[in-house]
Design a protein around this motif. Sequence first.
Motif, mmCIF file in Angstrom:
data_model
loop_
_atom_site.group_PDB
_atom_site.id
_atom_site.type_symbol
_atom_site.label_atom_id
_atom_site.label_comp_id
_atom_site.label_asym_id
_atom_site.label_seq_id
_atom_site.Cartn_x
_atom_site.Cartn_y
_atom_site.Cartn_z
ATOM 1 N N UNK A 136 0.826 -1.212 0.000
ATOM 2 C CA UNK A 136 0.000 0.000 0.000
ATOM 3 C C UNK A 136 0.857 1.257 0.000
ATOM 4 N N UNK A 137 1.997 1.218 0.668
ATOM 5 C CA UNK A 137 2.889 2.385 0.667
ATOM 6 C C UNK A 137 3.482 2.608 -0.724
ATOM 7 N N UNK A 138 3.803 1.518 -1.405
ATOM 8 C CA UNK A 138 4.326 1.656 -2.760
ATOM 9 C C UNK A 138 3.296 2.328 -3.661
ATOM 10 N N UNK A 139 2.033 1.986 -3.489
ATOM 11 C CA UNK A 139 0.977 2.620 -4.276
ATOM 12 C C UNK A 139 0.867 4.109 -3.940
ATOM 13 N N UNK A 140 1.061 4.464 -2.674
ATOM 14 C CA UNK A 140 0.971 5.872 -2.279
ATOM 15 C C UNK A 140 2.174 6.685 -2.734
ATOM 16 N N UNK A 141 3.310 6.043 -3.012
ATOM 17 C CA UNK A 141 4.448 6.810 -3.529
ATOM 18 C C UNK A 141 4.153 7.291 -4.942
ATOM 19 N N UNK A 198 -12.331 25.646 2.179
ATOM 20 C CA UNK A 198 -12.076 25.253 0.799
ATOM 21 C C UNK A 198 -11.544 23.838 0.708
ATOM 22 N N UNK A 199 -11.067 23.504 -0.485
ATOM 23 C CA UNK A 199 -10.522 22.174 -0.735
ATOM 24 C C UNK A 199 -9.016 22.304 -0.894
ATOM 25 N N UNK A 200 -8.283 21.467 -0.188
ATOM 26 C CA UNK A 200 -6.826 21.482 -0.227
ATOM 27 C C UNK A 200 -6.318 20.133 -0.707
ATOM 28 N N UNK A 201 -5.208 20.173 -1.433
ATOM 29 C CA UNK A 201 -4.553 18.921 -1.818
ATOM 30 C C UNK A 201 -3.431 18.640 -0.835
ATOM 31 N N UNK A 202 -3.392 17.379 -0.377
ATOM 32 C CA UNK A 202 -2.376 16.948 0.565
ATOM 33 C C UNK A 202 -1.527 15.893 -0.129
ATOM 34 N N UNK A 203 -0.207 16.096 -0.136
ATOM 35 C CA UNK A 203 0.706 15.134 -0.750
ATOM 36 C C UNK A 203 1.359 14.304 0.355
ATOM 37 N N UNK A 204 1.192 12.995 0.289
ATOM 38 C CA UNK A 204 1.729 12.089 1.304
ATOM 39 C C UNK A 204 2.962 11.338 0.821
ATOM 40 N N UNK A 205 3.681 11.887 -0.145
ATOM 41 C CA UNK A 205 4.832 11.192 -0.712
ATOM 42 C C UNK A 205 5.897 10.849 0.308
ATOM 43 N N UNK A 206 6.253 11.782 1.167
ATOM 44 C CA UNK A 206 7.271 11.528 2.187
ATOM 45 C C UNK A 206 6.827 10.487 3.201
ATOM 46 N N UNK A 207 5.564 10.597 3.625
ATOM 47 C CA UNK A 207 5.029 9.604 4.560
ATOM 48 C C UNK A 207 4.955 8.232 3.916
ATOM 49 N N UNK A 208 4.686 8.185 2.616
ATOM 50 C CA UNK A 208 4.600 6.899 1.921
ATOM 51 C C UNK A 208 5.959 6.203 1.902
ATOM 52 N N UNK A 209 7.041 6.972 1.709
ATOM 53 C CA UNK A 209 8.367 6.364 1.733
ATOM 54 C C UNK A 209 8.717 5.867 3.135
ATOM 55 N N UNK A 210 8.338 6.606 4.158
ATOM 56 C CA UNK A 210 8.561 6.143 5.532
ATOM 57 C C UNK A 210 7.740 4.885 5.802
ATOM 58 N N UNK A 211 6.530 4.871 5.300
ATOM 59 C CA UNK A 211 5.646 3.727 5.455
ATOM 60 C C UNK A 211 6.211 2.496 4.743
ATOM 61 N N UNK A 212 6.777 2.704 3.576
ATOM 62 C CA UNK A 212 7.411 1.613 2.839
ATOM 63 C C UNK A 212 8.598 1.054 3.622
ATOM 64 N N UNK A 213 9.394 1.933 4.212
ATOM 65 C CA UNK A 213 10.563 1.487 4.982
ATOM 66 C C UNK A 213 10.152 0.658 6.193
#
Length: 133
Positions: free
Chosen positions: A32-37, A49-64
């Motif tokens: 699942x972390x690989x998919x989020x990267x 309003x609507x904001x975009x949140x990028x979880x790229x850094x958390x996804x790499x930590x999650x993968x590790x």
Amino acid sequence: MDATERLGTGPARRPLLAAGLLTTAGLVDAVSAWAHTRHGRFAVATADGVYQVDLGGWAWAHLAVGVAVVLAGLAVLTGRRWAVPVAFCCVLPAIVVDLLLFPYAPARAVVVVALNGAALRLLARHHRAARAR
């Protein structure tokens, strides 16, 4: 040897079950972390309003931590004395990361935290029983 150990359901099987749970939880985390990267953007709607949140850094930590939990599960299979403390040191950060990412994947987080928690309990009970012998 009592009946539960002969049937393979007693304390002798706890590390094997814990290793399977850890490996499964780690694989779910890693996949699942690989998919989020690749696609780690979420839209969060608030009153402002609507904001975009990028979880790229958390996804790499999650993968590790997912890979670390898989390796810890495989280490528990070896039966070495150091494998249980290593598993605890790998699983606790994985639980924290899963809980931090809970709002973005709640079902997966609940399942993985439950698998990790069950594995930790099995390992703790086995470790306590081994020290009492």
